[in-house]
Design a protein around this motif. Structure first.
Motif, PDB file in Angstrom:
ATOM      1  N   GLY A 277     -18.505 -35.551 -18.295  1.00 13.15           N
ATOM      2  CA  GLY A 277     -19.305 -34.398 -17.277  1.00 13.15           C
ATOM      3  C   GLY A 277     -18.713 -33.675 -17.122  1.00 13.15           C
ATOM      4  N   ASP A 278     -19.376 -32.457 -16.507  1.00 11.84           N
ATOM      5  CA  ASP A 278     -18.374 -30.998 -16.504  1.00 11.84           C
ATOM      6  C   ASP A 278     -18.017 -31.066 -14.847  1.00 11.84           C
ATOM      7  OD1 ASP A 278     -18.737 -29.675 -18.912  1.00 11.84           O
ATOM      8  OD2 ASP A 278     -20.845 -29.466 -18.318  1.00 11.84           O
ATOM      9  N   PRO A 279     -17.011 -30.457 -14.712  1.00 15.82           N
ATOM     10  CA  PRO A 279     -16.572 -30.150 -13.099  1.00 15.82           C
ATOM     11  C   PRO A 279     -17.490 -29.274 -12.332  1.00 15.82           C
ATOM     12  CG  PRO A 279     -15.146 -28.903 -14.795  1.00 15.82           C
ATOM     13  CD  PRO A 279     -15.830 -29.390 -15.517  1.00 15.82           C
ATOM     14  N   PRO A 280     -17.608 -29.433 -11.079  1.00 13.84           N
ATOM     15  CA  PRO A 280     -18.459 -28.592 -10.617  1.00 13.84           C
ATOM     16  C   PRO A 280     -18.238 -27.023 -10.723  1.00 13.84           C
ATOM     17  CG  PRO A 280     -17.022 -29.665  -8.900  1.00 13.84           C
ATOM     18  CD  PRO A 280     -16.805 -30.387 -10.401  1.00 13.84           C
ATOM     19  N   PRO A 281     -19.095 -26.205 -10.820  1.00  7.92           N
ATOM     20  CA  PRO A 281     -18.851 -24.928 -11.163  1.00  7.92           C
ATOM     21  C   PRO A 281     -17.853 -24.136 -10.309  1.00  7.92           C
ATOM     22  CG  PRO A 281     -21.048 -25.063 -10.682  1.00  7.92           C
ATOM     23  CD  PRO A 281     -20.473 -26.578 -10.723  1.00  7.92           C
ATOM     24  N   THR A 282     -17.764 -24.745  -9.025  1.00  7.75           N
ATOM     25  CA  THR A 282     -16.866 -23.907  -8.123  1.00  7.75           C
ATOM     26  C   THR A 282     -15.558 -24.497  -8.416  1.00  7.75           C
ATOM     27  OG1 THR A 282     -17.318 -25.873  -6.671  1.00  7.75           O
ATOM     28  CG2 THR A 282     -18.618 -23.689  -6.341  1.00  7.75           C
TER      29      THR A 282
ATOM     30  N   LEU B 110      -5.701 -28.050  -2.984  1.00  6.26           N
ATOM     31  CA  LEU B 110      -7.107 -28.134  -2.439  1.00  6.26           C
ATOM     32  C   LEU B 110      -7.885 -26.645  -2.938  1.00  6.26           C
ATOM     33  CD1 LEU B 110      -6.829 -29.796   0.814  1.00  6.26           C
ATOM     34  CD2 LEU B 110      -7.711 -30.702  -1.277  1.00  6.26           C
ATOM     35  N   SER B 111      -6.883 -25.600  -2.858  1.00  6.66           N
ATOM     36  CA  SER B 111      -7.443 -24.566  -2.505  1.00  6.66           C
ATOM     37  C   SER B 111      -8.346 -24.144  -4.100  1.00  6.66           C
ATOM     38  CB  SER B 111      -6.420 -23.090  -2.656  1.00  6.66           C
ATOM     39  OG  SER B 111      -5.522 -23.281  -3.683  1.00  6.66           O
ATOM     40  N   VAL B 112      -7.901 -24.869  -5.171  1.00  2.84           N
ATOM     41  CA  VAL B 112      -8.373 -24.415  -6.348  1.00  2.84           C
ATOM     42  C   VAL B 112      -9.749 -25.430  -6.621  1.00  2.84           C
ATOM     43  CG1 VAL B 112      -6.647 -23.583  -7.706  1.00  2.84           C
ATOM     44  CG2 VAL B 112      -6.733 -25.895  -7.605  1.00  2.84           C
ATOM     45  N   ASN B 113     -10.181 -26.119  -5.584  1.00  2.00           N
ATOM     46  CA  ASN B 113     -11.176 -26.912  -5.454  1.00  2.00           C
ATOM     47  C   ASN B 113     -11.301 -27.854  -6.767  1.00  2.00           C
ATOM     48  OD1 ASN B 113     -13.409 -28.133  -4.530  1.00  2.00           O
ATOM     49  ND2 ASN B 113     -14.984 -26.477  -5.335  1.00  2.00           N
ATOM     50  N   PRO B 114     -10.182 -28.616  -6.845  1.00  2.00           N
ATOM     51  CA  PRO B 114      -9.869 -29.595  -8.170  1.00  2.00           C
ATOM     52  C   PRO B 114     -11.039 -30.696  -8.243  1.00  2.00           C
ATOM     53  CG  PRO B 114      -8.425 -30.187  -6.386  1.00  2.00           C
ATOM     54  CD  PRO B 114      -9.266 -29.076  -5.735  1.00  2.00           C
ATOM     55  N   ALA B 115     -11.472 -30.992  -9.519  1.00  2.00           N
ATOM     56  CA  ALA B 115     -12.515 -32.137  -9.636  1.00  2.00           C
ATOM     57  C   ALA B 115     -11.528 -33.313  -9.531  1.00  2.00           C
ATOM     58  CB  ALA B 115     -12.919 -32.139 -11.090  1.00  2.00           C
ATOM     59  N   VAL B 116     -10.307 -33.397 -10.209  1.00  2.00           N
ATOM     60  CA  VAL B 116      -9.471 -34.464 -10.250  1.00  2.00           C
ATOM     61  C   VAL B 116      -7.943 -34.177  -9.593  1.00  2.00           C
ATOM     62  CG1 VAL B 116      -8.287 -36.570 -11.528  1.00  2.00           C
ATOM     63  CG2 VAL B 116     -10.644 -35.799 -12.033  1.00  2.00           C
ATOM     64  N   MET B 117      -7.393 -34.966  -8.612  1.00  2.00           N
ATOM     65  CA  MET B 117      -6.270 -34.533  -8.266  1.00  2.00           C
ATOM     66  C   MET B 117      -4.847 -35.665  -8.868  1.00  2.00           C
ATOM     67  SD  MET B 117      -5.706 -32.736  -4.578  1.00  2.00           S
ATOM     68  CE  MET B 117      -6.513 -33.616  -3.436  1.00  2.00           C
ATOM     69  N   LEU B 118      -4.119 -35.196  -9.442  1.00  2.00           N
ATOM     70  CA  LEU B 118      -3.173 -35.779 -10.238  1.00  2.00           C
ATOM     71  C   LEU B 118      -1.894 -35.771  -9.247  1.00  2.00           C
ATOM     72  CD1 LEU B 118      -3.854 -34.221 -14.031  1.00  2.00           C
ATOM     73  CD2 LEU B 118      -4.677 -36.652 -12.825  1.00  2.00           C
ATOM     74  N   MET B 119      -1.593 -37.070  -8.744  1.00  2.00           N
ATOM     75  CA  MET B 119      -0.449 -37.027  -7.806  1.00  2.00           C
ATOM     76  C   MET B 119       0.601 -37.836  -8.228  1.00  2.00           C
ATOM     77  SD  MET B 119      -3.211 -37.487  -4.583  1.00  2.00           S
ATOM     78  CE  MET B 119      -2.851 -36.314  -3.313  1.00  2.00           C
ATOM     79  N   ASP B 120       2.010 -37.089  -8.548  1.00  2.00           N
ATOM     80  CA  ASP B 120       3.037 -38.066  -9.113  1.00  2.00           C
ATOM     81  C   ASP B 120       4.011 -38.340  -7.811  1.00  2.00           C
ATOM     82  OD1 ASP B 120       4.792 -39.228 -10.489  1.00  2.00           O
ATOM     83  OD2 ASP B 120       5.318 -37.714 -11.839  1.00  2.00           O
ATOM     84  N   GLU B 121       3.871 -39.390  -7.428  1.00  2.00           N
ATOM     85  CA  GLU B 121       4.736 -40.074  -6.224  1.00  2.00           C
ATOM     86  C   GLU B 121       4.767 -38.658  -5.149  1.00  2.00           C
ATOM     87  OE1 GLU B 121       8.235 -41.878  -7.147  1.00  2.00           O
ATOM     88  OE2 GLU B 121       7.602 -42.130  -9.315  1.00  2.00           O
ATOM     89  N   PRO B 122       3.530 -38.298  -4.502  1.00  2.00           N
ATOM     90  CA  PRO B 122       3.615 -37.377  -3.698  1.00  2.00           C
ATOM     91  C   PRO B 122       4.402 -37.298  -2.463  1.00  2.00           C
ATOM     92  CG  PRO B 122       1.412 -38.072  -3.632  1.00  2.00           C
ATOM     93  CD  PRO B 122       2.300 -38.991  -4.632  1.00  2.00           C
ATOM     94  N   LEU B 123       4.504 -38.655  -1.977  1.00  2.00           N
ATOM     95  CA  LEU B 123       5.270 -38.888  -0.701  1.00  2.00           C
ATOM     96  C   LEU B 123       6.574 -39.590  -0.746  1.00  2.00           C
ATOM     97  CD1 LEU B 123       1.966 -40.447   1.242  1.00  2.00           C
ATOM     98  CD2 LEU B 123       2.628 -38.211   0.856  1.00  2.00           C
ATOM     99  N   SER B 124       7.090 -39.954  -1.977  1.00  2.00           N
ATOM    100  CA  SER B 124       8.250 -40.481  -2.039  1.00  2.00           C
ATOM    101  C   SER B 124       9.569 -39.786  -1.779  1.00  2.00           C
ATOM    102  CB  SER B 124       8.472 -41.275  -3.514  1.00  2.00           C
ATOM    103  OG  SER B 124       8.527 -40.072  -4.484  1.00  2.00           O
ATOM    104  N   ALA B 125       9.431 -38.580  -1.535  1.00  2.00           N
ATOM    105  CA  ALA B 125      10.494 -37.711  -1.134  1.00  2.00           C
ATOM    106  C   ALA B 125      10.723 -37.738   0.334  1.00  2.00           C
ATOM    107  CB  ALA B 125      10.782 -36.286  -1.722  1.00  2.00           C
TER     108      ALA B 125
END
Ligand SMILES: Nc1ncnc2c1ncn2[C@@H]1O[C@H](COP(=O)(O)OP(=O)(O)OP(=O)(O)O)[C@@H](O)[C@H]1O
Ligand SMILES: [Mg+2]
Lengths: 272, 257, 344
Positions: B65-70, B146-161
């Motif tokens: 599928g396509d990401p939302p145009p926004t 969030l500012s780029v209005n992502p279709a999928v967020m890829l988070m690599d251990e975002p809280l471990s630091a």
């Protein structure tokens, strides 16, 4: 027994010995002027009392006299103007080219493979040795003088720049790529600012080299210029003028160091 | 938009170091998939492959599928070490993600205002990263994502630091954010508690070369999960059992390298 | 031990020296020889000292001479002021006058001298300038002129040419290039228009099509006292005997040199011997056959008896003052000690 007494009495309390500190400099603004004044004061005293021979080293007051003479005749501005123009044009051109080539070396493998050994080979050549060639290539006008300073500042800038780029945090570049930031934007917004601390400390060195080379550059047919003034003073064994001229160069150095300090605190205000 | 991993294998050093082996997995729209596994099993590598920052040795990452145009940047990362530019302020860092898109200055300011408000950062917009705590920095990174209005967020251990209190707060923030925005995410972590709090599904990787050992589903809606829920405790216990042996073996393996 | 010890060697050497001295008949002086250092450039114009040394004239005067060689005249004056050298021969420069004013050095005699009829310094122009019409020194107005540095003899010569041709010195654009090599390069490549230089260099240069000779310095500065002999003021005032002995030996060397190579009155054999002697010091890196013409070309008169043309020295001093290169307070008596040689 002493063992018993130790065991019975309460253990003595004492503060843990402080072992940190040192290896950190504090800004002590008043020290440097005091050092200057003390050194010059002793020098003047030595000259006045005859401890330092007139021929060996002129008194600071005599050098000051020579400086005042320069101001009175209005020649100071001619000398300063000529030298500053050469320094500014030569250094600016050398710096722009140096940053450009440094970036190219840092960013493109082919350029790096080709240019890096070349830079290492040419950097250590004393530019003064090339003066006769510079005369043939660039003439005896402003060209050869500016070229001398340009060559002198170009190489340290190249090295500082690509060293700085190599040290830019790769994760920042990765991050930008992950946001689809274009190549040119990455160079402008991440690589150049990231290399800026190294480039600025490169400036300190390249400007000092430019001032050193000013005297050499003004060996080529210069009528005016602080370097030409110093050379003339040397050939006339006018040691008071010699010291005056050298003092002007020192003031150049101090001013430039101060300017770079300002530039650093502005451009690198994001650092603590 | 959905992401589908088909038979992903990867090795480093010309095949000398096999890191991932035949990974098949799909991430559905509006779903958070957590990925856990012992250290060095290839989690970060897999995330880079999904984000298009690295090419797998075999297999393919498919976008269904396509990401939302926004969406300005459909696949968007959030890094463990925040990856903020130290020479840009909070708003400057967010702006970086937008500057190469043809959206005009006014629009850009609007987007920045919006994400700053959503992450409670409005008063810090002029601050430099060095002035922020670790939790704040990661909030800036989330705002930037969030500012780029992502279709999928890829988070690599975002809280471990981050320390555990801040982690708890940010986890709550993420849950709240998801409830509002229903974003899709692939969330790599070491921390089992995080996995069971944030994941609709949790995929467990074996030690290197990483294979999928099991995928568990957690039915409880995100906003109804709490740290002391017995159901989550059970899931966590189960995951730990799966991981323990892998982790021990991986530890010994690394020691032998 | 089969070898003689260091001590034994010293004794041997000493007795050999005594024997030798006795043989040559001036044992007395040799035993009491004064050690002096003489500054020199490896130029033919310094030959008087070389001859005096090689032919034992210094020894005769009880002087044990050691040469100290310099690349340029300037540091030699400074070395005399700092007592590293006792005697030197060089052109009158701003530096020399300033050192004299500080009471460090004194001119005590004359050496190289321009003379009509004997090949002296030449005025050269580049091909480009020559083609553009600079075929005579009168056309030098507005042209660039190479000098080593302001206040050098080149600068003085350029001014005197302008003066005689009736235009101001400032109408010539003097270009300080600091090194003779740099001036030659600039002249050959047409970066400067003109220069003046001693004959042996001039004659070698005009062989190249890039450079033309357009006149003689002697026509503009008659009786130009090009170089002078000088010593420290301390020697001049307090060591009169030593200075006299030096000048005596120096004059004897100069006489030999003039006879052999300038007046050519001593015959072919003397000419050959003299060139060979000078070649020990000058152009040593060239084979004799190549060096000999240059040495002969460079032979200008060294003043008989080291007599000094005070008029020329005065003129030079006045020029330095007018150019504000030296203090107005310097007098000829600060510069010259007239008591040693014939003054004219
Ligand atoms: N660029 C690379 N070149 C060579 N080897 C690499 C590279 N990146 C990762 N590796 C190796 O691949 C293996 C997997 O790395 P990866 O970073 O994907 O593991 P991880 O699961 O994210 O580990 P951690 O939990 O410690 O973050 C490791 O052994 C690592 O050393
Ligand atoms: Mg990782």
């Amino acid at each position: 027994m002493s063992d018993a007494t130790i065991a019975l009495t309460a253990p003595a309390e004492k503060p843990v010995r402080f072992r940190g500190g040192g290896f950190r400099t504090r800004p002590l603004g008043i020290i440097s002027p005091i050092v200057f004044i003390v050194v010059i004061g002793f020098w003047e005293l030595g000259s006045q009392s005859g401890l330092i021979g007139k021929l060996i080293l002129p008194a600071p007051s005599e050098a000051l006299q020579a400086l005042l003479e320069l101001i009175e005749t209005g020649n100071l501005w001619k000398h300063l103007g000529a030298s500053l123009q050469r320094l500014i044009v030569g250094w600016t051109a050398g710096t722009i080219l140096g940053i450009g080539v440094g970036l190219a070396i840092a960013l493109f493998s082919y350029v790096r493979a080709g240019a890096q050994p070349l830079v290492s080979a040419i950097f250590p050549i004393p530019k003064i040795a090339l003066l006769p060639l510079f005369i043939i290539w660039f003439g005896i006008g402003e060209g050869s003088k500016i070229a001398t300073i340009l060559f002198g500042t170009f190489f340290p800038t190249v090295i500082a720049t690509y060293g700085g780029v190599d040290n830019v945090d790769r994760t920042l570049i990765r991050m930008a790529q992950s946001f689809g930031v274009s190549w040119w934007s990455i160079v402008r917004k991440i690589i150049i600012p990231g290399a800026m601390p190294a480039i600025l400390s490169g400036f300190r060195i390249s400007i000092a080299i430019a001032i050193v080379l000013l005297v050499a550059a003004e060996m080529i047919g210069a009528e005016f210029g602080v370097g030409a003034y110093i050379l003339l003073a040397g050939s006339l064994v006018a040691t008071d003028q010699l010291i005056a001229g050298v003092a002007i160069l020192s003031v150049f150095g101090l001013t430039v160091a101060w300017l770079i300090g300002k530039a650093e605190s502005y451009l690198l205000r994001w650092r603590t | 938009m959905e992401i589908r991993l088909k038979g992903i294998s990867h090795s480093y050093r010309d095949g000398g170091l096999k890191v991932l082996s035949d990974i098949n997995l799909s991430i559905r729209e509006g779903e958070i998939v957590c990925l856990i596994g012992p250290s060095g099993c290839g989690k970060s590598t897999l995330l880079r492959i999904i984000g298009g920052l690295e090419l797998p040795s075999a297999g393919a990452v498919l976008q269904v599928g396509d990401p939302p145009p926004t969406s300005l940047n459909p696949l968007t990362y959030i890094f463990q070490d925040f990856a903020l530019l130290p020479w840009r302020t909070v708003e400057g860092n967010i702006s970086l993600a937008l500057e190469d898109h043809p959206i005009g200055r006014k629009m850009r300011t609007e987007i920045i205002d919006g994400v700053l408000a959503r992450t409670n950062l409005t008063e810090f917009r002029k601050a430099y990263p060095r002035q922020l705590s670790g939790g704040m920095k990661q909030r800036v990174a989330i705002a930037r994502a969030l500012s780029v209005n992502p279709a999928v967020m890829l988070m690599d251990e975002p809280l471990s630091a981050l320390d555990s209190q801040i982690r708890e707060i940010l986890m709550a923030d993420l849950v709240e954010l998801w409830c509002r925005e229903n974003f899709t995410a692939f969330y790599v972590t070491h921390n089992l508690a995080e996995a069971v709090r944030l994941g609709h599904r949790v995929a467990v990787l074996s030690r290197r070369p990483g294979k999928i050992r099991e995928i568990i589903e957690i039915a409880t809606p995100l906003n109804q999960r709490s740290a002391d829920s017995p159901e989550l405790g059970r899931h966590q216990q189960h995951l730990w059992e799966l991981l323990r042996d892998e982790a021990r073996a991986a530890d010994l393996e690394l020691a032998n390298v | 031990m089969p070898f003689i010890s260091r001590r034994q060697f010293k004794i041997l050497a000493a007795s050999a020296a005594i024997a030798l001295a006795g043989l040559t008949g001036f044992a007395e002086q040799a035993a009491a020889a004064d050690k002096i250092k003489v500054g020199a450039l490896r130029f033919t114009s310094h030959s008087a000292s070389f001859v005096a040394f090689e032919r034992g004239y210094f020894k005769e005067q009880g002087l044990d001479v050691e040469f100290v060689f310099f690349q340029a005249a300037q540091p030699m004056a400074v070395a005399i002021a700092s007592n590293d050298v006792d005697f030197g021969v060089t052109a009158i420069s701003g530096g020399l006058i300033n050192l004299a004013e500080k009471g460090a050095v004194k001119v005590i005699g004359g050496a190289l001298h321009e003379e009509k009829g004997i090949d002296g310094q030449k005025i050269l122009v580049s091909k480009a300038a020559f083609d553009a019409g600079v075929t005579h020194p009168s056309k030098l107005k507005g042209r660039s002129y190479g000098i080593t540095q302001p206040g050098s003899s080149f600068h003085y010569m350029g001014h005197k040419i302008a003066q005689k041709e009736g235009f101001a010195g400032a109408d010539i654009k003097f270009k300080p290039l600091h090194k003779v090599g740099a001036i030659i390069g600039a002249l050959k490549s047409g970066q400067i228009d003109a220069w003046s230089i001693v004959p042996h260099i001039a004659k070698a240069l005009v062989k190249s099509p890039a450079i033309h000779a357009i006149g003689d310095v002697a026509d503009y500065i008659p009786d130009y006292q090009v170089t002078t002999v000088f010593t420290s003021a301390k020697n001049a005032a307090g060591n009169r005997d030593l200075v006299k002995r030096f000048l005596a030996a120096f004059s004897k060397g100069a006489a030999d040199f003039n006879a052999a190579l300038v007046d050519k009155s001593a015959g072919a054999k003397a000419d050959e011997d003299m060139v060979r002697l000078v070649h020990k010091y000058v152009y040593t890196n060239r084979p004799f056959e190549k060096a000999a013409p240059s040495i002969r070309n460079g032979s200008m008169r060294i003043n008989q008896g080291a007599k000094l043309n005070l008029k020329s020295v005065q003129d030079q001093l006045d020029w330095f003052k007018s150019e504000k290169l030296v203090s107005q307070a310097v007098t000829i008596d600060m510069l010259v000690d007239k008591s040693y040689v014939q003054i004219y």
